[in-house]
Design a protein around this motif. Structure first.
Motif, PDB file in Angstrom:
ATOM      1  N   ALA A 506       0.839  -1.193   0.000  1.00  0.00           N
ATOM      2  CA  ALA A 506       0.000   0.000   0.000  1.00  0.00           C
ATOM      3  C   ALA A 506       0.877   1.247   0.000  1.00  0.00           C
ATOM      4  CB  ALA A 506      -0.914   0.003   1.228  1.00  0.00           C
ATOM      5  N   PRO A 507       0.505   2.285  -0.746  1.00  0.00           N
ATOM      6  CA  PRO A 507       1.366   3.467  -0.855  1.00  0.00           C
ATOM      7  C   PRO A 507       1.445   4.248   0.445  1.00  0.00           C
ATOM      8  CG  PRO A 507      -0.734   3.838  -1.966  1.00  0.00           C
ATOM      9  CD  PRO A 507      -0.707   2.394  -1.574  1.00  0.00           C
ATOM     10  N   MET A 508       2.619   4.774   0.710  1.00  0.00           N
ATOM     11  CA  MET A 508       2.869   5.635   1.862  1.00  0.00           C
ATOM     12  C   MET A 508       3.368   6.991   1.365  1.00  0.00           C
ATOM     13  SD  MET A 508       2.003   3.842   4.456  1.00  0.00           S
ATOM     14  CE  MET A 508       2.722   4.745   5.818  1.00  0.00           C
ATOM     15  N   PRO A 509       3.288   8.031   2.202  1.00  0.00           N
ATOM     16  CA  PRO A 509       3.807   9.338   1.777  1.00  0.00           C
ATOM     17  C   PRO A 509       5.285   9.256   1.408  1.00  0.00           C
ATOM     18  CG  PRO A 509       2.436   9.588   3.724  1.00  0.00           C
ATOM     19  CD  PRO A 509       2.598   8.107   3.507  1.00  0.00           C
ATOM     20  N   LEU A 510       5.642   9.935   0.333  1.00  0.00           N
ATOM     21  CA  LEU A 510       7.023   9.919  -0.133  1.00  0.00           C
ATOM     22  C   LEU A 510       7.934  10.596   0.881  1.00  0.00           C
ATOM     23  CD1 LEU A 510       6.297  10.916  -3.836  1.00  0.00           C
ATOM     24  CD2 LEU A 510       6.716   8.622  -2.951  1.00  0.00           C
ATOM     25  N   ARG A 511       9.114  10.021   1.065  1.00  0.00           N
ATOM     26  CA  ARG A 511      10.072  10.587   2.016  1.00  0.00           C
ATOM     27  C   ARG A 511      10.679  11.865   1.452  1.00  0.00           C
ATOM     28  NH1 ARG A 511      10.953   4.990   2.124  1.00  0.00           N
ATOM     29  NH2 ARG A 511      10.618   4.030   4.165  1.00  0.00           N
ATOM     30  N   MET A 512      10.745  12.905   2.287  1.00  0.00           N
ATOM     31  CA  MET A 512      11.241  14.203   1.857  1.00  0.00           C
ATOM     32  C   MET A 512      12.278  14.725   2.851  1.00  0.00           C
ATOM     33  SD  MET A 512       9.724  15.118  -0.955  1.00  0.00           S
ATOM     34  CE  MET A 512       9.264  13.536  -1.669  1.00  0.00           C
ATOM     35  N   VAL A 513      13.135  15.605   2.383  1.00  0.00           N
ATOM     36  CA  VAL A 513      14.071  16.332   3.237  1.00  0.00           C
ATOM     37  C   VAL A 513      14.017  17.805   2.850  1.00  0.00           C
ATOM     38  CG1 VAL A 513      15.616  14.365   3.565  1.00  0.00           C
ATOM     39  CG2 VAL A 513      15.994  15.916   1.642  1.00  0.00           C
ATOM     40  N   SER A 514      14.439  18.653   3.765  1.00  0.00           N
ATOM     41  CA  SER A 514      14.489  20.084   3.467  1.00  0.00           C
ATOM     42  C   SER A 514      15.654  20.380   2.541  1.00  0.00           C
ATOM     43  CB  SER A 514      14.633  20.880   4.767  1.00  0.00           C
ATOM     44  OG  SER A 514      13.518  20.676   5.603  1.00  0.00           O
ATOM     45  N   ARG A 515      15.504  21.417   1.744  1.00  0.00           N
ATOM     46  CA  ARG A 515      16.581  21.826   0.853  1.00  0.00           C
ATOM     47  C   ARG A 515      16.783  23.337   0.986  1.00  0.00           C
ATOM     48  NH1 ARG A 515      13.797  21.018  -5.111  1.00  0.00           N
ATOM     49  NH2 ARG A 515      11.914  22.263  -4.763  1.00  0.00           N
ATOM     50  N   PRO A 516      17.966  23.829   0.651  1.00  0.00           N
ATOM     51  CA  PRO A 516      18.231  25.258   0.820  1.00  0.00           C
ATOM     52  C   PRO A 516      17.291  26.089  -0.041  1.00  0.00           C
ATOM     53  CG  PRO A 516      20.266  24.035   0.439  1.00  0.00           C
ATOM     54  CD  PRO A 516      19.147  23.091   0.170  1.00  0.00           C
ATOM     55  N   PRO A 517      16.794  27.205   0.488  1.00  0.00           N
ATOM     56  CA  PRO A 517      15.918  28.062  -0.317  1.00  0.00           C
ATOM     57  C   PRO A 517      16.700  28.772  -1.413  1.00  0.00           C
ATOM     58  CG  PRO A 517      16.431  29.134   1.752  1.00  0.00           C
ATOM     59  CD  PRO A 517      17.026  27.753   1.835  1.00  0.00           C
ATOM     60  N   VAL A 518      16.000  29.233  -2.421  1.00  0.00           N
ATOM     61  CA  VAL A 518      16.631  30.057  -3.446  1.00  0.00           C
ATOM     62  C   VAL A 518      17.085  31.358  -2.785  1.00  0.00           C
ATOM     63  CG1 VAL A 518      16.274  31.272  -5.631  1.00  0.00           C
ATOM     64  CG2 VAL A 518      15.191  29.048  -5.243  1.00  0.00           C
ATOM     65  N   PRO A 519      18.326  31.770  -2.968  1.00  0.00           N
ATOM     66  CA  PRO A 519      18.838  32.967  -2.260  1.00  0.00           C
ATOM     67  C   PRO A 519      18.005  34.212  -2.553  1.00  0.00           C
ATOM     68  CG  PRO A 519      20.643  31.751  -3.277  1.00  0.00           C
ATOM     69  CD  PRO A 519      19.376  31.129  -3.787  1.00  0.00           C
ATOM     70  N   ASP A 520      17.910  35.086  -1.549  1.00  0.00           N
ATOM     71  CA  ASP A 520      17.218  36.363  -1.735  1.00  0.00           C
ATOM     72  C   ASP A 520      17.876  37.194  -2.831  1.00  0.00           C
ATOM     73  OD1 ASP A 520      15.526  35.645   0.313  1.00  0.00           O
ATOM     74  OD2 ASP A 520      16.653  36.734   1.856  1.00  0.00           O
ATOM     75  N   PHE A 521      19.169  37.032  -2.990  1.00  0.00           N
ATOM     76  CA  PHE A 521      19.882  37.749  -4.048  1.00  0.00           C
ATOM     77  C   PHE A 521      19.285  37.434  -5.417  1.00  0.00           C
ATOM     78  CE2 PHE A 521      23.335  37.812  -7.214  1.00  0.00           C
ATOM     79  CZ  PHE A 521      23.784  39.115  -7.076  1.00  0.00           C
ATOM     80  N   ILE A 522      18.799  36.203  -5.578  1.00  0.00           N
ATOM     81  CA  ILE A 522      18.178  35.789  -6.840  1.00  0.00           C
ATOM     82  C   ILE A 522      16.730  36.246  -6.897  1.00  0.00           C
ATOM     83  CG2 ILE A 522      17.582  33.826  -8.297  1.00  0.00           C
ATOM     84  CD1 ILE A 522      20.581  34.308  -8.107  1.00  0.00           C
ATOM     85  N   THR A 523      15.945  35.951  -5.861  1.00  0.00           N
ATOM     86  CA  THR A 523      14.519  36.264  -5.896  1.00  0.00           C
ATOM     87  C   THR A 523      14.256  37.765  -5.894  1.00  0.00           C
ATOM     88  OG1 THR A 523      14.406  36.077  -3.477  1.00  0.00           O
ATOM     89  CG2 THR A 523      13.934  34.093  -4.775  1.00  0.00           C
ATOM     90  N   ALA A 524      15.186  38.563  -5.326  1.00  0.00           N
ATOM     91  CA  ALA A 524      15.025  40.018  -5.319  1.00  0.00           C
ATOM     92  C   ALA A 524      15.575  40.673  -6.580  1.00  0.00           C
ATOM     93  CB  ALA A 524      15.702  40.608  -4.090  1.00  0.00           C
ATOM     94  N   ASP A 525      16.033  39.880  -7.519  1.00  0.00           N
ATOM     95  CA  ASP A 525      16.536  40.371  -8.812  1.00  0.00           C
ATOM     96  C   ASP A 525      17.766  41.255  -8.676  1.00  0.00           C
ATOM     97  OD1 ASP A 525      14.628  39.010 -10.220  1.00  0.00           O
ATOM     98  OD2 ASP A 525      13.285  40.711 -10.485  1.00  0.00           O
TER      99      ASP A 525
END
Length: 667
Positions: A506-525
């Motif tokens: 029977a299917p179970m929730p997929l295992r996940m881990v946290s990953r680094p966020p996209v830097p603010d330097f990128i998202t703030a253009d």
């Protein structure tokens, strides 16, 4: 086929009997899967019908039977008042909606841990594939909004670029997802595709089975469930939405079988061509598997009853030729780009072309299932994203038992041959048992053939999974059609057998881990102040198969800046036509920085290495180097880069090195 076998084949569902050209199952009149109906049938008893229920006209191929005892209330001297279970009182559409809702809830359960934070969570192993898919989704945005060339891009692996047709760029999935990608980002589009891929595949098989193979809704639901949520599908769900998006495959199979008895083969061949073309832009490997499976299945049918060929060869031949001509015309240019265009490669990387299943993998439960255990599955599959068997002992024994029980039926024997054939091919070039090599496998004879040299053999197990799903549907249908004295007991035993076989996987929730966020330097253009249209932003470490964070940065901006390197398949050393490998031209500096990021040890650099780094930066037309403050071993990386190009400066949450003066070719 004996008369007993003919009687064992049930009549099609009345809703499916829309005309002689619309039925596809093995029990339709005429064609490859013709079945001789009984010449006489008892008259149907007249019973009141529910006005809200779908009509069920009698068919000449099905003898009428009295209603079961539980469907009528009988009293001494009283009139028989038929009653129907609540499920049977539902209209056909309401039943379909209920089953589809169940499949969608199951898919949401499987992906629930990603939905909690799509941008901040990723599969616990092999994080490169989700980043690559997100990059391709962002490319689809550029195709739609900017008219960018769909089959090739220079936005990563600059300046060599990447052949997207040779890298499964999922254009048929990415383009419809453009609104979601624009509004919520490629990470959300990724989890939407995974969710819909699982639920949509299960629903597509349910619809095809309920209309063309079985009459019992439970039988169709069980078959669709397993085809959509088998351990192999769950294994790929964390990484490969293009592989689990198999919702077109049931209809491709349906149209192929229609051709065996079509009265309008040109029209039916054209419809098949449209489905084939759409699937080619989802995943060509799965399309090839479907074609091979249909071919083996039809050959297995004809080998048992060659007389069927006389009625089937003409419409099948005309339809296949029509499909080949139309699909070939539609796909001619994309396939030319794939096999002869820039950065085309021939054959898979040596790292994956020998991926095969261990025999023991067929009897162990998959890692992302209720009874699964990652540690127990070590060495049974190439990796955790390629667990393409893993049915467990109970389901494996049940599948064998179904074949033995229904061995008199032509379709069951043909399915058994098909499933076994591809199970053997999935073992790869070397057959092993618990990681102990036994003999050479038959795949060794096929691996160098055209097209097959680009196949990952372990994935043939996906065909066996579908075969088992079809066998489960047939078994439930036959069990429900039995008419012993105590029907309730038979149905209870059938349900118990299904639970015993399917509960461990029977299917179970997929295992996940946290990953680094996209830097603010990128998202703030903030990067826009440095990087021009023909320049690159170089993430540190340089993007590669093991470091794909820079690809996520670019995807978050809809690929507004170029990057060197990345995770993709390309010809060795960038020479078009060579054998494939993961990544572009080898980068000495890129490998050095990756080692520093992994170990934290700083190398001793000399002037020769500094000049080499400067040459690579010029080749990449680098504008800036960017190192996130949260990068693993950020301090050793910062010191190494400063030793190569001089001091950088901190801006928001990254270190930045402006190297435009070093890489400007005019200077």
């Amino acid at each position: 086929m004996t008369p007993a076998e003919s009687r064992a084949l049930p009549a099609p569902h009345p809703e499916a009997a829309t005309g002689p050209d619309e039925m596809v199952s093995y029990r339709t009149p005429g064609g490859l899967f013709a079945v001789t109906a009984p010449t006489e049938a008892p008259a149907e008893p007249e019973t009141p019908t529910d006005p809200d229920a779908p009509s069920e006209p009698a068919t000449p191929s099905e003898p009428a039977t009295p209603a079961p005892a539980e469907d009528a209330a009988v009293a001494d001297g009283a009139e028989v008042v038929p009653t129907r279970a609540w499920w049977r009182r539902w209209t056909r559409r309401r039943q379909h909606l209920a089953v589809g809702g169940l499949f969608l809830l199951a898919a949401l359960w499987v992906t629930s841990r990603i939905w909690l934070d799509p941008s901040g969570r990723v599969a616990s192993l092999y994080t490169g594939d989700p980043a690559q898919v997100q990059f391709f989704l962002a490319h689809s945005v550029r195709v739609v909004l900017h008219g960018e060339y769909p089959f090739y891009t220079e936005q990563f692996n600059y300046p060599d670029g990447v052949n997207l047709m040779a890298n499964t760029a999922v254009l048929a999935l990415g383009i419809p997802m453009v609104p979601v990608t624009l509004l919520f980002g490629p990470a959300v589009s990724f989890v939407v595709l995974v969710t819909l891929g699982l639920a949509g595949t299960a629903m597509a098989w349910y619809l095809m089975l309920s209309r063309h193979l079985v009459r019992t809704p439970l039988a169709a639901a069980v078959g669709g469930w397993f085809c959509g949520f088998s351990p192999a599908m769950l294994s790929h769900a964390s990484w490969h939405p293009n592989i689990i998006s198999q919702f077109l495959l049931p209809f491709i199979v349906w149209r192929v079988l229609v051709l065996t008895r079509s009265r309008r083969p040109v029209r039916d061949g054209a419809l098949l061509a449209l489905l084939v073309t759409a699937q080619a832009f989802i995943n060509e490997e799965i399309l090839l598997f479907t074609a091979l499976a249909c071919g083996v299945f039809l050959l297995a049918v004809l080998a048992q009853e060659p007389a069927r060929w006389s009625a089937a060869w003409r419409p099948l031949g005309i339809g296949v030729v029509t499909c080949a001509l139309l699909a070939g015309a539609l796909l001619a240019y994309p396939l030319y780009v794939q096999f002869a265009g820039p950065m085309a490669y021939h054959g898979l990387s040596d790292a994956v072309k020998d991926y095969g299943n261990d025999i023991a993998a067929f009897f162990a439960p998959g890692s992302p299932t209720l009874g699964g255990n990652q540690r127990a599955n070590i060495n049974l599959a190439p990796n955790y994203s390629e667990e393409n068997a893993f049915f467990g002992w109970s389901l494996s024994m049940l599948a064998i038992g179904i074949v033995v029980w229904l061995r008199r039926e032509l379709i069951v024997r043909a399915l058994a041959v098909t499933g076994l054939f591809f199970a053997v091919l999935s073992l790869g070039e070397r057959v092993s048992w618990w990681d102990r090599e036994l003999v050479s496998g038959p795949w060794q004879l096929l691996v160098h053939l055209p097209l097959l040299d680009a196949v990952v053999p372990t994935r043939f197990g996906l065909i066996t999974s579908v075969v088992i799903g079809l066998l489960l549907a047939l078994a439930v249908e036959r069990a429900w059609a039995l008419r012993p004295a105590d029907r309730r007991t038979v149905r209870t035993l059938t349900a118990a057998g299904l639970a015993f076989a399917l509960l461990p996987i029977a299917p179970m929730p997929l295992r996940m881990v946290s990953r680094p966020p996209v830097p603010d330097f990128i998202t703030a253009d903030r990067w826009r102040a440095y990087v021009g249209p023909d320049q690159t932003l170089v993430p540190i470490p340089v993007p590669s198969m093991g470091n794909t964070h820079g690809m996520r940065w670019a995807a978050a901006t809809n690929l507004d800046f170029k990057i060197p390197g990345g995770y993709f398949l390309a010809p060795r050393n960038g020479n078009t036509g060579d054998a494939g490998r993961f990544g572009g031209r080898p980068s000495g500096v890129g490998q050095m920085l990756e080692e520093v990021a992994t170990t934290g040890r700083m190398p001793k650099l000399d002037d020769r290495q500094r000049r080499r780094f400067a040459d690579e930066l010029r080749h990449w037309r680098a504008a800036i180097l960017v190192l996130p403050l949260r990068q693993q071993n950020a301090e050793p990386l910062r010191r190494t880069v400063e030793d190569l190009v001089g001091p950088g400066r901190q801006e928001l949450d990254v270190w930045v090195w402006d190297v435009r003066a070093l890489t400007d070719r005019s200077v």
